[in-house]
Design an enzyme around this catalytic site. Structure first.
Site, PDB file in Angstrom:
ATOM      1  N   GLY A   1       3.951  -0.320  -1.169  1.00 43.16           N
ATOM      2  CA  GLY A   1       3.995  -0.848  -2.526  1.00 43.16           C
ATOM      3  C   GLY A   1       5.308  -0.528  -3.211  1.00 43.16           C
ATOM      4  O   GLY A   1       5.861  -1.350  -3.966  1.00 43.16           O
TER       5      GLY A   1
ATOM      6  N   PHE B   1      -1.501  -1.069  -4.046  1.00 41.52           N
ATOM      7  CA  PHE B   1      -2.533  -0.093  -3.723  1.00 41.52           C
ATOM      8  C   PHE B   1      -1.916   1.306  -3.878  1.00 41.52           C
ATOM      9  O   PHE B   1      -0.951   1.631  -3.175  1.00 41.52           O
ATOM     10  CB  PHE B   1      -3.024  -0.235  -2.281  1.00 41.52           C
TER      11      PHE B   1
ATOM     12  N   TYR C   1       0.856  -1.188   0.000  1.00 44.27           N
ATOM     13  CA  TYR C   1       0.000   0.000   0.000  1.00 44.27           C
ATOM     14  C   TYR C   1       0.896   1.243   0.000  1.00 44.27           C
ATOM     15  O   TYR C   1       1.701   1.441   0.907  1.00 44.27           O
ATOM     16  CB  TYR C   1      -0.885  -0.024   1.247  1.00 44.27           C
ATOM     17  N   CYS C   2       0.773   2.093  -1.026  1.00 37.89           N
ATOM     18  CA  CYS C   2       1.503   3.353  -1.113  1.00 37.89           C
ATOM     19  C   CYS C   2       3.007   3.114  -0.977  1.00 37.89           C
ATOM     20  O   CYS C   2       3.594   2.393  -1.776  1.00 37.89           O
ATOM     21  CB  CYS C   2       0.960   4.329  -0.076  1.00 37.89           C
ATOM     22  N   LEU C   3       3.657   3.684   0.034  1.00 36.36           N
ATOM     23  CA  LEU C   3       5.085   3.467   0.217  1.00 36.36           C
ATOM     24  C   LEU C   3       5.392   1.985   0.422  1.00 36.36           C
ATOM     25  O   LEU C   3       6.452   1.493   0.010  1.00 36.36           O
ATOM     26  CB  LEU C   3       5.588   4.290   1.408  1.00 36.36           C
TER      27      LEU C   3
END
Length: 608
Positions: free
Chosen positions: A341, A365, A337-339
């Site tokens: 990812g 994400f 998710y975000c960082l």
């Protein structure tokens, strides 16, 4: 005890509740004492710090913009003439309205602007004039600064961003005498709302130790592990950087491949486990996944030298080893998710060089891997600001989580700053208990070495997307990081209104990964578009089997589907391997549970 004051003709006597004079006296004495202490504490702290008087490098950006504007005075005059013409039209329309004519507005706020939702902004001629006058002025200021030719893109972006910050701050909704809702509340309470608001302001200043830390929610109503982050499970493994949580199954059979989730360490993992009805973690467990989640530590100065490579080694790679011990299975499906990812993609590129194939699918994400167009966060990343930030982190060993939160809040200032200023300080109301805003305020720190590397090598220099043949390619743990070596099936979910990871920037990843890629675009933003359970019936999503170079071309050929994207992802991931086994309980394997979920790392707050 309050008193009532009446005035006016019989039958039309307005009543105003006046606060008790003794209460006012005590409140003002308390205000003076608390205010003096806050100011003294703030000044002492400022005296102890050395810093750039313009750490955000705003002044030079506006000086450059002004110089460029002066090279084309005709355009500026034209803009001013247009502004005054609109203003005269507004004056004329307001006068006609006062004489009983029905006239339309000269300008309207954008759709979704909630600052002017009160009916009086339109029904009352004076407030309607104030509203439209502000909107005309805001349009003039923003169009004027955007008309400067010859500015480099970074300076132009910075000038535009801070102009909008100024324009938002000057909204008539933010001031007592120009907000009809606040004036009405003041009349009804005899000004008690303003006294309560002043007390709220001082409380928030004390809470922030001299810096304003606006309360967005009643945080006394939430406790991690009691009414949020309550999906049952156990911490089965930990390193200095993360605790690995394994959740209890809710089905008799589970998919053979475990699912491991790597959230960002800029925020805490329980955004994916706020409440049972909107918990992605609980939903995934109910679909038959054996779910593991990395709960990152909230680092202090002792972890100052932890870098991005440590998050790979003590995070992703350590989690894969632990999951094999816990389940006896080497192959996993992974989500970042975000960082988280960005970390997942980086680690997959590293694993490709080592021929490590344990991660069989990757889901991202709202994740950026190509930072060329990083959105408005790029406003905060130039050489001057990075040097000032690194100097500050060098003294502490970390970036204070509140500073990071302020940055993100500025990206949506009207929703995440000014709406609370009006509610808490002008209306004198306590913030409403809201679990999402509690999570948003539960900040985390960033280790100095890691954060400097992340901002410089990824945001500023965009080195992550460079091939191994490029001399500026990132090297971690002795391996060159080339995202083109990633060949696992990839699922990418981005959100159309994302102000942190703009979807057109995240889409660039589709052109980097060499395995099969599915890109899905959800409605709403960075959080709501992701945390969108099927039962909510909210927010559509777009799908397109083709992946052209252009994100606009992708969207033009996409099909919009109603509701959540979660079932689409589940169909995709189970199509890769539907093999089932008997449900696994935490502790069934070689790992002995350490403590109950959500664990101790997530409970550490920035003030601890």
């Amino acid at each position: 005890m309050s008193k009532k004051m009446t005035d006016g003709p019989a039958g039309k006597t307005p009543e105003y509740n006046l606060p008790d004079p003794a209460l006012v006296s005590r409140t003002m004495a308390e205000v003076a004492e608390r205010g003096q202490r806050i100011v003294q504490d703030f000044l002492k702290r400022q005296a102890d710090e050395t810093g750039n008087p313009d750490p955000l490098n705003i002044g030079s950006a506006f000086m450059e913009m002004t110089a460029k504007l002066m090279t084309n005075p005709a355009r500026l005059v034209q803009a001013q003439m247009g502004f005054w013409q609109d203003y005269l039209t507004l004056w004329s329309n307001t006068a006609r309205r006062m004489m009983g004519e029905n006239v339309g507005p000269v300008i309207e706020e954008s759709k979704g602007d909630r600052r002017f939702k009160d009916d009086a902004w339109r029904e009352n001629e004076v407030f309607d004039f104030i509203r439209q006058s502000y909107l005309l002025s805001a349009r003039y200021f923003t169009s004027a600064v955007n008309s400067a030719d010859g500015l480099d893109p970074k300076t132009s972006q910075k000038v535009d961003f801070y102009t909008r910050q100024f324009v938002d701050a000057m909204s008539p909704a933010n001031f007592v005498m120009t907000n009809p809702e606040v004036l009405r509340k003041t009349a009804e309470t005899g000004g008690a709302n303003l006294l309560k608001g002043l007390s709220n302001l001082l409380f928030d200043l004390e809470r922030g130790k001299g810096k304003l830390r606006i309360r967005m929610t009643d945080d006394s109503k939430f406790k991690v592990g009691e009414n949020i982050a309550v999906t049952p499970g156990k911490v089965v493994f930990q390193t200095p950087l993360m605790q690995l949580i394994q959740y209890n199954p809710t089905t008799e059979k589970v998919l053979k491949r475990p699912l491991v989730i790597f959230p960002p360490w800029i925020n805490k993992f329980y955004i994916l486990d706020l409440r049972p009805k909107n918990s992605f973690i609980r939903w995934a467990v109910d679909q038959g996944h054996t779910v593991f989640v990395a709960s990152w530590v909230n680092p202090d100065e002792a972890l100052a030298e932890k870098g991005f490579d440590d998050y790979m080694k003590e995070g992703v790679l350590a989690a894969l080893d632990a999951i094999e011990q816990a389940t006896g299975v080497r192959e996993v499906n992974a989500i970042g998710y975000c960082l988280g990812g960005t970390l997942l993609a980086t680690t997959l590129a590293y694993m490709a060089t080592k021929r490590d194939t344990r991660i069989k699918s990757a889901t991202y994400f709202v994740t950026m891997t190509d930072f060329e167009e990083a959105g408005e966060l790029g406003v905060f990343i130039d050489e001057e600001q990075l040097k000032a930030l690194e100097e500050k982190m060098g003294k502490r060993g970390f970036l204070d989580g509140r500073e990071m939160a302020t940055t993100f809040n500025m990206l949506r200032a009207n929703d995440l700053i000014w709406s609370f200023v009006v509610n808490n300080y002008l209306m004198g109301q306590d913030p409403f208990p809201f679990d999402l805003l509690y999570w948003n305020d539960d900040s985390t720190r960033m280790p100095a070495r890691m954060h400097s590397f992340y901002l410089r090598r990824m945001y500023q220099q965009n080195d992550l997307c460079k091939p191994a043949s490029d001399p500026d390619c990132i090297e971690l743990l002795g391996a060159k990081i080339d995202l083109r070596k990633i060949k696992v099936p990839t699922y990418m979910i981005s959100t159309r209104e994302d102000h942190i990871a703009p979807w057109k920037s995240t889409y660039r990843g589709t052109q980097l990964y060499k395995g099969p890629v599915r890109f899905v675009l959800a409605a709403s933003g960075h959080i709501a578009g992701v945390v969108n359970p099927p039962d909510s019936g909210k927010y559509s999503h777009w799908v397109n089997e083709n992946l052209p170079d252009s994100p606009d071309e992708w969207l033009a050929g996409a099909t919009e589907l109603s509701g959540s994207w979660w079932p689409d992802w589940h169909r995709w991931v189970t199509a890769l391997d539907r093999t089932e086994v008997k449900a696994r309980q935490p502790g069934d394997g070689k790992l002995t549970p350490i403590e109950n979920a959500p664990g101790s790392y997530v409970r550490v707050m920035v003030n601890d």
